[in-house]
Design an enzyme around this catalytic site. Sequence first.
Site, PDB file in Angstrom:
ATOM      1  N   SER A 164       0.829  -1.201   0.000  1.00  0.00           N
ATOM      2  CA  SER A 164       0.000   0.000   0.000  1.00  0.00           C
ATOM      3  C   SER A 164       0.872   1.263   0.000  1.00  0.00           C
ATOM      4  O   SER A 164       1.702   1.432  -0.890  1.00  0.00           O
ATOM      5  CB  SER A 164      -0.955  -0.041   1.193  1.00  0.00           C
ATOM      6  N   ASP A 259      -9.621  -2.664  -6.034  1.00  0.00           N
ATOM      7  CA  ASP A 259      -8.741  -1.774  -5.289  1.00  0.00           C
ATOM      8  C   ASP A 259      -8.691  -0.438  -6.029  1.00  0.00           C
ATOM      9  O   ASP A 259      -8.557  -0.412  -7.258  1.00  0.00           O
ATOM     10  CB  ASP A 259      -7.339  -2.398  -5.224  1.00  0.00           C
ATOM     11  N   HIS A 289      -8.615  -3.934  -1.513  1.00  0.00           N
ATOM     12  CA  HIS A 289      -7.346  -3.535  -0.911  1.00  0.00           C
ATOM     13  C   HIS A 289      -7.084  -4.337   0.369  1.00  0.00           C
ATOM     14  O   HIS A 289      -7.987  -4.573   1.172  1.00  0.00           O
ATOM     15  CB  HIS A 289      -7.401  -2.035  -0.578  1.00  0.00           C
TER      16      HIS A 289
END
Length: 321
Positions: A164, A259, A289
């Site tokens: 991320s 995502d 995500h």
Amino acid sequence: MDGRGDLDPEVAAAFADSPIAAIDFGSFDFAGLPALREAMAAMPLPPLPATTTVSEQHSPAGRDGAPAIEVRVYQPAGAARPAPAVYWIHGGGMIFGTGLNEDARLNRWAEELGCVVVSVEYRLAPEHPYPAPLEDCYTGLLWTASHADELGVDPGRLVVAGASAGAGLAAGLALLARDRGEIPITFQLLIYPMIDDRNATVSSNLDAVVWSPAANLLGWRAYLADLHGTDEVPPYAAPARANDLIGLPPAFIAVGTLDVFRDEDIAYALNLLAAGVETELHVYPGAPHGFELVVADTAVARRAQRDIDDALRRALLRRRH
């Protein structure tokens, strides 16, 4: 655009029972960040085996007055020395998180892959906007390379990895390391990287679970401060803006179809390939995500984790001079 209805059914069922489902990241503002950080710190973590030696150390001060930063070192018992190294950067949208959240994964890598793992605790935005978090990551990377003998690390086999926001920082770090020419990086392992502040893709507007467009906007506003919304954002801060990707280390990129980072990650992989950078891209249907951690027992999460582990195993055999 609705990104919830297309969730993998097994993922949707598992996500409904996850404590993270109760957190609306996009509902927070800067004033609410202490509460968000507290909520994330309270998330239950899996227990650790006792065989890997874990130590907390501090680097010297960085460039231009940057402070010393904490690194967490995972050294497997009985591993061959010098061992390859993984330099890990945690996620959290630039605004929360700690490497401690990834203890189980990093410990497992150290044990199963026979590598030393160094996890960096960088300063968080908005209190410390760009370039502070990235410079902290560079300081820790330089510390790792300069302490290779002490750590039992082969400096020619150094992988930079993250998830991320941490993967976005890892991508920026690869650019920075290439341009400064001080530390050779063997490989970049990027798990759904946060790399484009412009939010101009189809997926950046998905009504996504876990990390929504509103949450993403908050993270970028915090990280970029006065640069946000301008054309002055450097590629080190938002690697998707980079025009020159030649000479970067080979890359692995993984992202789910649901995502918000999907399109920017796919585009970055294509741009890396166009620049002659060996790149492996995985896109997982019906996955949001953070899926390989949040719903780790689902089939798609297990498949992603196998792909990540396999890519890292192969990367640790590489050498770069």
